[in-house]
Scaffold this motif. Structure first.
Motif, PDB file in Angstrom:
ATOM      1  N   ASN A 172       0.822  -1.209   0.000  1.00  0.00           N
ATOM      2  CA  ASN A 172       0.000   0.000   0.000  1.00  0.00           C
ATOM      3  C   ASN A 172       0.855   1.257   0.000  1.00  0.00           C
ATOM      4  OD1 ASN A 172      -3.160  -0.342   0.417  1.00  0.00           O
ATOM      5  ND2 ASN A 172      -2.177  -2.062   1.439  1.00  0.00           N
ATOM      6  N   THR A 173       1.925   1.239   0.750  1.00  0.00           N
ATOM      7  CA  THR A 173       2.814   2.399   0.796  1.00  0.00           C
ATOM      8  C   THR A 173       3.484   2.637  -0.555  1.00  0.00           C
ATOM      9  OG1 THR A 173       3.264   2.002   3.149  1.00  0.00           O
ATOM     10  CG2 THR A 173       4.812   3.406   1.962  1.00  0.00           C
ATOM     11  N   ALA A 174       3.976   1.568  -1.169  1.00  0.00           N
ATOM     12  CA  ALA A 174       4.614   1.700  -2.486  1.00  0.00           C
ATOM     13  C   ALA A 174       3.629   2.231  -3.514  1.00  0.00           C
ATOM     14  CB  ALA A 174       5.172   0.345  -2.923  1.00  0.00           C
ATOM     15  N   SER A 175       2.403   1.738  -3.492  1.00  0.00           N
ATOM     16  CA  SER A 175       1.396   2.210  -4.446  1.00  0.00           C
ATOM     17  C   SER A 175       1.057   3.672  -4.206  1.00  0.00           C
ATOM     18  CB  SER A 175       0.134   1.347  -4.333  1.00  0.00           C
ATOM     19  OG  SER A 175       0.396   0.018  -4.714  1.00  0.00           O
ATOM     20  N   PHE A 176       0.984   4.075  -2.941  1.00  0.00           N
ATOM     21  CA  PHE A 176       0.677   5.470  -2.602  1.00  0.00           C
ATOM     22  C   PHE A 176       1.732   6.413  -3.168  1.00  0.00           C
ATOM     23  CE2 PHE A 176       1.085   9.145   0.235  1.00  0.00           C
ATOM     24  CZ  PHE A 176      -0.213   9.649   0.191  1.00  0.00           C
ATOM     25  N   PHE A 177       2.988   5.984  -3.154  1.00  0.00           N
ATOM     26  CA  PHE A 177       4.075   6.821  -3.650  1.00  0.00           C
ATOM     27  C   PHE A 177       4.391   6.556  -5.129  1.00  0.00           C
ATOM     28  CE2 PHE A 177       4.949   7.085   0.949  1.00  0.00           C
ATOM     29  CZ  PHE A 177       5.043   8.466   1.070  1.00  0.00           C
ATOM     30  N   GLN A 178       3.395   6.050  -5.860  1.00  0.00           N
ATOM     31  CA  GLN A 178       3.503   5.828  -7.306  1.00  0.00           C
ATOM     32  C   GLN A 178       4.603   4.832  -7.665  1.00  0.00           C
ATOM     33  OE1 GLN A 178       1.080   7.365  -9.226  1.00  0.00           O
ATOM     34  NE2 GLN A 178       0.354   8.010  -7.221  1.00  0.00           N
ATOM     35  N   LEU A 179       4.813   3.857  -6.803  1.00  0.00           N
ATOM     36  CA  LEU A 179       5.815   2.817  -7.043  1.00  0.00           C
ATOM     37  C   LEU A 179       5.150   1.452  -7.184  1.00  0.00           C
ATOM     38  CD1 LEU A 179       8.496   3.973  -4.432  1.00  0.00           C
ATOM     39  CD2 LEU A 179       8.519   4.386  -6.905  1.00  0.00           C
ATOM     40  N   GLY A 180       3.887   1.462  -7.609  1.00  0.00           N
ATOM     41  CA  GLY A 180       3.128   0.215  -7.706  1.00  0.00           C
ATOM     42  C   GLY A 180       3.661  -0.752  -8.733  1.00  0.00           C
ATOM     43  N   GLY A 181       4.462  -0.268  -9.683  1.00  0.00           N
ATOM     44  CA  GLY A 181       5.016  -1.149 -10.696  1.00  0.00           C
ATOM     45  C   GLY A 181       6.299  -1.844 -10.281  1.00  0.00           C
ATOM     46  N   ARG A 182       6.770  -1.558  -9.059  1.00  0.00           N
ATOM     47  CA  ARG A 182       7.998  -2.182  -8.566  1.00  0.00           C
ATOM     48  C   ARG A 182       7.714  -3.570  -7.992  1.00  0.00           C
ATOM     49  NH1 ARG A 182      11.950   1.694  -7.165  1.00  0.00           N
ATOM     50  NH2 ARG A 182      11.841   3.410  -8.667  1.00  0.00           N
ATOM     51  N   THR A 183       8.721  -4.410  -8.046  1.00  0.00           N
ATOM     52  CA  THR A 183       8.635  -5.719  -7.400  1.00  0.00           C
ATOM     53  C   THR A 183       9.535  -5.720  -6.163  1.00  0.00           C
ATOM     54  OG1 THR A 183      10.398  -6.610  -8.811  1.00  0.00           O
ATOM     55  CG2 THR A 183       8.133  -6.933  -9.562  1.00  0.00           C
ATOM     56  N   PHE A 184       9.236  -6.609  -5.228  1.00  0.00           N
ATOM     57  CA  PHE A 184       9.978  -6.643  -3.969  1.00  0.00           C
ATOM     58  C   PHE A 184      11.202  -7.547  -4.019  1.00  0.00           C
ATOM     59  CE2 PHE A 184       5.725  -5.685  -1.796  1.00  0.00           C
ATOM     60  CZ  PHE A 184       5.964  -4.315  -1.866  1.00  0.00           C
ATOM     61  N   ARG A 185      11.290  -8.370  -5.033  1.00  0.00           N
ATOM     62  CA  ARG A 185      12.440  -9.266  -5.125  1.00  0.00           C
ATOM     63  C   ARG A 185      12.764  -9.527  -6.585  1.00  0.00           C
ATOM     64  NH1 ARG A 185       9.434 -14.654  -2.731  1.00  0.00           N
ATOM     65  NH2 ARG A 185       8.006 -15.011  -4.463  1.00  0.00           N
ATOM     66  N   LYS A 186      14.023  -9.842  -6.819  1.00  0.00           N
ATOM     67  CA  LYS A 186      14.451 -10.179  -8.165  1.00  0.00           C
ATOM     68  C   LYS A 186      14.061 -11.624  -8.475  1.00  0.00           C
ATOM     69  CE  LYS A 186      18.434  -7.059  -8.260  1.00  0.00           C
ATOM     70  NZ  LYS A 186      19.909  -6.952  -8.445  1.00  0.00           N
ATOM     71  N   ASP A 187      13.767 -11.860  -9.758  1.00  0.00           N
ATOM     72  CA  ASP A 187      13.452 -13.221 -10.161  1.00  0.00           C
ATOM     73  C   ASP A 187      14.706 -14.077 -10.031  1.00  0.00           C
ATOM     74  OD1 ASP A 187      10.874 -12.477 -10.741  1.00  0.00           O
ATOM     75  OD2 ASP A 187      11.314 -12.008 -12.836  1.00  0.00           O
ATOM     76  N   GLY A 188      14.520 -15.237  -9.462  1.00  0.00           N
ATOM     77  CA  GLY A 188      15.663 -16.099  -9.209  1.00  0.00           C
ATOM     78  C   GLY A 188      15.994 -16.988 -10.386  1.00  0.00           C
TER      79      GLY A 188
END
Length: 320
Positions: A172-188
Motif C-alpha cells: 500500500n505504501t509503495a502504491s501510494f508513492f507511485q511505485l506500484g510497478g515495482r517488485t519486492f524481489r528479483k526473479d531467481g
C-alpha cells in the motif's frame, strides 16, 4: 489457430477447439480458447479460470479430462500473463492496475465468447487467483453460472518471509508513492522440483517447466506492489460474512491440506461462513491440485465430476 496455442512433446493441444483474442477492459488483448467435447450431446460448459502466472497450455490435461466427460471448456489467460497483453513495459512483471480489471475481463469473456459460442448450462472451475475473482464476482453471476468449484482459492498469502499484514503495508505504501510497478524481489534462477510448494508430482512439474522453457513469453516473474495491494484488498473484502451471504451459487471448495500458501485453517474458516459452499479436504495435497500427483489429483477430478452438473436433489439440498 495453430500459432495461438502451443504444444510441447508431452503436452499436446486438445483437439476440436477454437482459439483467438477478445478485447478486455480498456482494450487489452486477451487470449482465449474453447474446447468442444466429442460427445454428441454436451452436458454444458466449464468456464476455467487460472491462477497467477498460468496459461491455457498448463491446463491441457485437465481440459482433456473435462471434455472426455462431455463438457465443453472455455478459458482465457488473465491480463498481464500467458498469451494476453501485458500492463507494463517489462513483460516479466506480474502486474494489474485494479482488481476490478480482472472482473471486467471475466464479464467480457462471458458476454463475448461463452454466451454466444458454447453450450448451456454454465459451470465455473477456478484455481487460486482465479477462484478469488470468482468469489468476488459470484453475487453477480447467479443468473449465468449454475455451479462453482474453487480449488485452493487465494484467500491468504502465507509461507513468505514477511507476514501478510507486513506485505500489505509495504504494498500500500509503495502504491501510494507511485511505485506500484515495482517488485519486492528479483526473479531467481530456474525453479527446481526439490523444495517447491506447488506439487509433489515430478512429471507434471517438469511438464509445466518445459512449457515455460519452450515459450518463455507465457511466463511472468514476481508480482508488483500494486498487484499485491489489489489482491490483499480483494481477499479482505470477499472473506467478509456480508459478501459470502450474497453468494447463492452452489459451490464446492477443494482444500489441499498441505498447501503452504493458503492454509487449511483459512479455508475451513471460509466454509463456516459460506452458506452456499461445501468444503472437501484433499489430505496431503499441495497448492496446485490440478497438477498434483495422481492420488491427489484424481480426488479433485472425481469431486468435480460428482458435483457438475449435479442432480436436482443436490441443488435443492444446497438451497439453489
Amino acid at each position: 489457430m495453430d500459432d495461438i496455442l502451443y504444444a510441447t512433446p508431452d503436452n499436446p493441444v486438445p483437439g476440436n477447439h477454437i482459439a483467438g483474442y477478445f478485447e478486455g477492459n480498456g482494450g487489452v488483448k486477451i487470449r482465449y480458447a474453447v474446447f468442444r467435447s466429442a460427445m454428441p450431446v454436451a452436458k454444458g460448459t466449464v468456464v476455467l479460470l487460472q491462477g497467477r502466472n498460468e496459461s491455457i497450455e498448463k491446463y491441457f490435461e485437465t481440459i482433456a479430462d473435462l471434455t472426455a466427460h462431455g463438457l465443453w471448456v472455455a478459458t482465457f489467460d488473465w491480463r498481464g500473463q500467458g498469451g494476453s497483453g501485458r500492463m507494463l513495459s517489462d513483460p516479466r512483471r506480474g502486474h494489474v492496475t485494479r482488481f476490478s480489471d480482472y472482473e471486467a475481463d471475466l464479464k467480457q469473456f462471458l458476454e463475448q465468447v461463452v454466451l454466444p459460442d458454447t453450450r448451456l448450462p454454465f459451470f465455473l472451475v477456478a484455481h487460486s487467483m482465479g477462484a478469488l475473482v470468482a468469489l468476488s464476482q459470484a453475487p453477480e453471476l447467479e443468473s449465468r453460472i449454475d455451479r462453482m468449484v474453487l480449488a485452493a482459492p487465494f484467500l491468504a498469502l502465507s509461507g513468505q518471509a514477511l507476514s501478510q499484514r507486513s506485505i500489505s503495508v509495504i504494498a500500500n505504501t509503495a502504491s501510494f508513492f507511485q511505485l506500484g510497478g515495482r517488485t519486492f524481489r528479483k526473479d531467481g534462477t530456474r525453479p527446481s522440483f526439490e523444495g517447491n510448494v506447488l506439487t509433489s508430482d515430478r512429471r507434471r512439474f517438469a511438464r509445466n517447466q518445459a512449457i515455460c522453457d519452450a515459450q518463455p513469453q507465457l511466463a511472468i516473474g514476481s508480482p508488483t506492489a500494486r498487484w499485491l495491494k489489489e489482491m490483499l484488498a480483494a481477499i479482505t473484502r470477499v472473506s467478509r460474512q456480508e459478501h459470502l451471504t450474497r453468494i447463492r451459487i452452489p459451490t464446492l471448495v477443494l482444500c489441499p491440506t498441505l498447501d503452504p500458501i493458503v492454509p487449511r485453517t483459512v479455508l475451513n474458516g471460509l466454509a463456516r461462513k459460506f452458506r452456499a459452499g461445501r468444503l472437501i479436504e484433499i489430505d496431503g495435497a499441495r497448492h496446485e491440485l490440478f497438477h498434483e500427483a495422481d492420488r491427489y489429483r484424481a480426488q479433485a477430478m472425481a469431486a468435480i465430476d460428482a458435483f457438475i452438473p449435479g442432480s436436482q436433489a443436490e441443488r435443492t439440498a444446497l438451497g439453489a
